[in-house]
Design a protein around this motif. Structure first.
Motif, PDB file in Angstrom:
ATOM      1  N   HIS A 224      20.184 -13.946  -7.502  1.00  0.00           N
ATOM      2  CA  HIS A 224      19.879 -15.323  -7.118  1.00  0.00           C
ATOM      3  C   HIS A 224      18.724 -15.275  -6.119  1.00  0.00           C
ATOM      4  N   PHE A 293      23.284 -16.812   9.124  1.00  0.00           N
ATOM      5  CA  PHE A 293      22.337 -17.744   8.505  1.00  0.00           C
ATOM      6  C   PHE A 293      22.934 -18.275   7.210  1.00  0.00           C
ATOM      7  N   ALA A 296      21.706 -22.581   0.708  1.00  0.00           N
ATOM      8  CA  ALA A 296      22.087 -22.772  -0.697  1.00  0.00           C
ATOM      9  C   ALA A 296      23.017 -23.950  -0.950  1.00  0.00           C
ATOM     10  N   GLN A 317      20.404 -22.600   9.688  1.00  0.00           N
ATOM     11  CA  GLN A 317      20.532 -23.017   8.294  1.00  0.00           C
ATOM     12  C   GLN A 317      19.148 -23.141   7.667  1.00  0.00           C
ATOM     13  N   GLY A 318      19.086 -22.827   6.386  1.00  0.00           N
ATOM     14  CA  GLY A 318      17.842 -23.009   5.647  1.00  0.00           C
ATOM     15  C   GLY A 318      18.119 -23.801   4.392  1.00  0.00           C
ATOM     16  N   THR A 322      15.247 -22.550  -5.997  1.00  0.00           N
ATOM     17  CA  THR A 322      14.666 -21.455  -6.769  1.00  0.00           C
ATOM     18  C   THR A 322      13.187 -21.763  -7.058  1.00  0.00           C
ATOM     19  N   ASP A 403      16.725 -33.863  -4.151  1.00  0.00           N
ATOM     20  CA  ASP A 403      17.570 -33.965  -2.958  1.00  0.00           C
ATOM     21  C   ASP A 403      17.057 -35.102  -2.089  1.00  0.00           C
ATOM     22  N   ARG A 418      22.137 -35.989  -3.043  1.00  0.00           N
ATOM     23  CA  ARG A 418      21.476 -35.343  -4.177  1.00  0.00           C
ATOM     24  C   ARG A 418      21.352 -36.381  -5.278  1.00  0.00           C
ATOM     25  N   LYS A 420      20.012 -35.520  -8.295  1.00  0.00           N
ATOM     26  CA  LYS A 420      19.947 -34.810  -9.574  1.00  0.00           C
ATOM     27  C   LYS A 420      21.355 -34.489 -10.074  1.00  0.00           C
ATOM     28  N   LYS A 424      26.814 -27.762  -7.115  1.00  0.00           N
ATOM     29  CA  LYS A 424      26.773 -26.455  -6.460  1.00  0.00           C
ATOM     30  C   LYS A 424      28.191 -26.017  -6.135  1.00  0.00           C
ATOM     31  N   GLN A 429      24.618 -22.461  -8.796  1.00  0.00           N
ATOM     32  CA  GLN A 429      24.328 -23.620  -9.639  1.00  0.00           C
ATOM     33  C   GLN A 429      25.340 -23.765 -10.770  1.00  0.00           C
TER      34      GLN A 429
HETATM   35  P1  AYL Z   1      19.049 -23.103  -5.895  1.00  0.00           P
HETATM   36  N1  AYL Z   1      21.830 -27.972   2.346  1.00  0.00           N
HETATM   37  C1  AYL Z   1      22.096 -28.764   1.293  1.00  0.00           C
HETATM   38  N2  AYL Z   1      21.789 -28.457   0.027  1.00  0.00           N
HETATM   39  C2  AYL Z   1      21.152 -27.304  -0.194  1.00  0.00           C
HETATM   40  C3  AYL Z   1      20.807 -26.417   0.860  1.00  0.00           C
HETATM   41  C4  AYL Z   1      21.188 -26.788   2.191  1.00  0.00           C
HETATM   42  N3  AYL Z   1      20.951 -26.014   3.228  1.00  0.00           N
HETATM   43  N4  AYL Z   1      20.162 -25.379   0.324  1.00  0.00           N
HETATM   44  C5  AYL Z   1      20.101 -25.577  -1.008  1.00  0.00           C
HETATM   45  N5  AYL Z   1      20.711 -26.728  -1.327  1.00  0.00           N
HETATM   46  C6  AYL Z   1      20.921 -27.299  -2.662  1.00  0.00           C
HETATM   47  O1  AYL Z   1      17.873 -23.256  -6.755  1.00  0.00           O
HETATM   48  C7  AYL Z   1      19.921 -28.400  -2.962  1.00  0.00           C
HETATM   49  O2  AYL Z   1      20.523 -29.362  -3.786  1.00  0.00           O
HETATM   50  O3  AYL Z   1      18.448 -22.484  -4.595  1.00  0.00           O
HETATM   51  C8  AYL Z   1      18.823 -27.661  -3.689  1.00  0.00           C
HETATM   52  O4  AYL Z   1      18.015 -28.480  -4.493  1.00  0.00           O
HETATM   53  O5  AYL Z   1      20.201 -22.330  -6.388  1.00  0.00           O
HETATM   54  C9  AYL Z   1      19.617 -26.676  -4.509  1.00  0.00           C
HETATM   55  O6  AYL Z   1      20.680 -26.282  -3.628  1.00  0.00           O
HETATM   56  C10 AYL Z   1      18.798 -25.489  -4.958  1.00  0.00           C
HETATM   57  O7  AYL Z   1      19.620 -24.521  -5.503  1.00  0.00           O
HETATM   58  C11 AYL Z   1      17.258 -20.470   2.482  1.00  0.00           C
HETATM   59  C12 AYL Z   1      18.362 -19.825   1.959  1.00  0.00           C
HETATM   60  C13 AYL Z   1      17.002 -21.636   0.418  1.00  0.00           C
HETATM   61  C14 AYL Z   1      18.761 -20.111   0.683  1.00  0.00           C
HETATM   62  C15 AYL Z   1      18.095 -20.998  -0.104  1.00  0.00           C
HETATM   63  C16 AYL Z   1      18.688 -21.162  -1.400  1.00  0.00           C
HETATM   64  C17 AYL Z   1      18.074 -21.851  -2.447  1.00  0.00           C
HETATM   65  C18 AYL Z   1      19.123 -22.126  -3.518  1.00  0.00           C
HETATM   66  C19 AYL Z   1      16.578 -21.380   1.709  1.00  0.00           C
HETATM   67  O8  AYL Z   1      16.857 -20.194   3.746  1.00  0.00           O
END
Ligand code: AYL
Length: 521
Positions: A224, A293, A296, A317-318, A322, A403, A418, A420, A424, A429
């Motif tokens: 992932h 941290f 996702a 938090q981040g 993808t 989002d 969200r 879309k 999750k 996904q």
């Molecule tokens: P994909 N809070 C809420 N929703 C989130 C968050 C969050 N912190 N992070 C991801 N999502 C949801 O492609 C959101 O709906 O990538 C987004 O469009 O599996 C969808 O997940 C994307 O899902 C980081 C650490 C990003 C991890 C990620 C993961 C990306 C997940 C930044 O620092």
């Protein structure tokens, strides 16, 4: 109205991912890069770079090079990095496959990506072998060896020359992870070398506390994008130590933190629940863990506070996708003043807008809008799917995330909803369209629709609304068992409701918002 990062832009080098990570490792050749958390075996940066070269040479000798796609179906181990970077070093593209996929799911991704070869491990062979066979992939390598298959050791023991490939970072596809994006079925996300390089460099100012001293716990899967970029690639980029675990089991997770003194632990929100509540957490010395941290999926602020108090670590938090390689927002190191319930600030070199989905108008500070992003980390597009690409990235290059977010006067962003279809489950996904397609193959199901609902723990889970055939007495358990037999565990339907008819628009589209409204009623 365009919102930008509080950090100045950074310079993005025009190099391949291999050049960025391993172009100059003279200063770190003898330092440990990766540790297998299960066995304790390790690889230094020098050994890793050497193995990657041998892997690239072996692939080139098998005829793999630019334009070719190679699948990886493996849990996290140090050798994941060897295979992954060996594929990229050979000029080819890695498509990373969920290790819990069923044979059909494996076959689908291999076929869709046009993969020529597959790397797997012996425990996954029962799914990998039929999956590869169905996709017509005959060149299968079993890293730890299995009767009738070449092993990693055999591949690396070669004296072929390391191929000289010239990578065009802005054009050449480094990886092809799968994501459903805002709608329909999973699609191959074309991330170029520049996308991956950019996102690592863009996160530099956010990650001001990390460096060669950093020890990362890598239990989130490398297949992932979170594990791939934020744990594996960033860990190697900063010259840190990446400690791998093949799956999440709380006691092992805690043991490895204590034993390997990992100071940066990356999780998805459900792990925070265990850290806040489980009694065995107190049995381990977690004092090394300075930063937890989460990304996702949404992290609950009260839950995060409870973990922070219990463990005495910082939490950040981040957020990302993808399709954004993946980070677009994060709470910067040292900014404990920013609420853990937010996703922090915009990363450098990225522009953001918030757009009211109803009116198409930009909204300002304090108002809700769909988050749009534009920058060097935005994917090239979906593989062989110009239509889905055009529906996601508009003519001006803005990626529509699906989002809904709010930005405050200080530039701190919260994800609030969200728009879309995507569900999750534990950060993974679950595309509703995929489950609906499975449900419709059941002879006693006339129609079906799937949405995400909250379970008793506040966790998002897939719920199926099912219309039975006239003479059917199918029950909920049978529906759930049927789906479970066809999909990876994280995609299981966990709640079923029988319904007279699925609400649909005149054009025949499922009206998910009506189903969601039913839930709230
Ligand atoms: P994909 N809070 C809420 N929703 C989130 C968050 C969050 N912190 N992070 C991801 N999502 C949801 O492609 C959101 O709906 O990538 C987004 O469009 O599996 C969808 O997940 C994307 O899902 C980081 C650490 C990003 C991890 C990620 C993961 C990306 C997940 C930044 O620092």
């Amino acid at each position: 109205m365009v919102f930008r990062s509080p950090f100045p832009d950074v310079e993005i080098p025009d190099v391949s991912l291999h050049q960025l990570l391993f172009g100059d490792i003279a200063d770190r050749a003898d330092r440990v890069a990766l540790i297998d958390g299960m066995s304790g075996a390790s690889l230094t940066y020098g050994q890793l770079a050497g193995a990657i070269d041998r892997m690239a040479a072996a692939l080139a000798a098998r005829g793999i090079g630019k334009g070719d796609v190679v699948g990886i179906l493996s849990p996290n181990t140090p050798y994941y990095a060897v295979v992954f970077h060996g594929i990229l070093r050979a000029g080819a593209t890695a498509t990373t496959i969920n290790a819990l996929y069923t044979p059909d799911e494996v076959a689908h991704q291999l076929h869709d990506a046009g993969a020529k070869m597959l790397f797997t491990v012996s425990v996954l062979l029962p799914n990998a072998a039929p999956g590869a066979a169905k996709a017509g992939v005959t060149d299968v390598v079993v890293l730890d060896g299995a009767e009738g298959y070449p092993s990693l050791g055999e591949l690396l023991a070669n004296d072929h020359p390391v191929p000289e490939v010239s990578i065009n970072p802005a054009e050449d596809i480094a990886v092809l992870p799968y994501s459903s994006g805002t709608t329909a079925l999973p699609k191959g996300v074309m991330l170029t070398h520049r996308n991956l390089v950019a996102n690592l460099v863009q996160c530099g100012p956010i990650l001001s506390d990390v460096g060669p001293h950093t020890r990362i716990l890598a239990v989130l899967p490398f297949f992932h994008i979170y594990g791939m970029q934020v744990l594996m690639n960033n860990g190697l980029y900063i010259g840190g130590v990446v400690v791998t675990l093949p799956k999440f089991e709380l006691p092992e997770f805690l043991r490895v933190i204590a034993e390997h003194k990992t100071d940066r632990v990356y999780i998805a929100p459900p792990v925070a629940v265990a850290l806040a509540k489980h009694p065995i957490v107190d049995k381990y010395d977690l004092s090394a863990m300075k930063m937890l941290f989460s990304g996702a999926a949404p992290l609950d602020e009260d839950l995060a506070d409870a973990v922070k108090k219990r463990i005495g670590c910082k939490i950040a938090q981040g957020y990302g996708m993808t399709e954004m390689s993946p980070v677009s927002h994060a709470i910067p190191d040292g900014r404990e003043d920013i609420s853990i319930g937010t996703v922090g600030v915009i990363i450098p070199n990225l522009e953001c807008r918030l757009v009211d989905p109803a009116t198409g108008e930009d909204v300002g500070v304090g108002e809700r809008g769909e988050l749009w992003c534009k920058g060097p980390n935005i994917m090239k597009g979906y593989l062989n799917n110009a239509e889905a690409t055009a529906a996601t990235i508009d003519d001006d290059g803005w990626l529509h995330t699906g989002d809904v977010a709010v930005i405050d006067a200080d530039g701190v962003v919260s994800i609030v909803d969200r728009v879309k279809e995507l569900i999750k489950y534990k950060g993974y996904q679950v595309p509703p369209a995929e489950l609906e397609a499975v449900l419709l193959t059941h002879a006693e199901i006339a129609d079906a629709a799937v949405i995400g609902v909250r379970d008793a723990d506040g966790e998002e889970v897939p719920k199926a609304f099912v219309v039975r055939q006239a003479d059917s007495s199918l029950d909920a358990d049978a529906v759930m068992a049927f789906v479970a037999a066809h999909v990876a565990p994280h995609k299981k339907v966990r709640v079923v409701e029988f319904i007279e008819a699925i609400p649909k628009s005149a054009a025949g589209k499922i009206l998910r918002k009506d189903l969601r409204a039913r839930e709230q009623a």
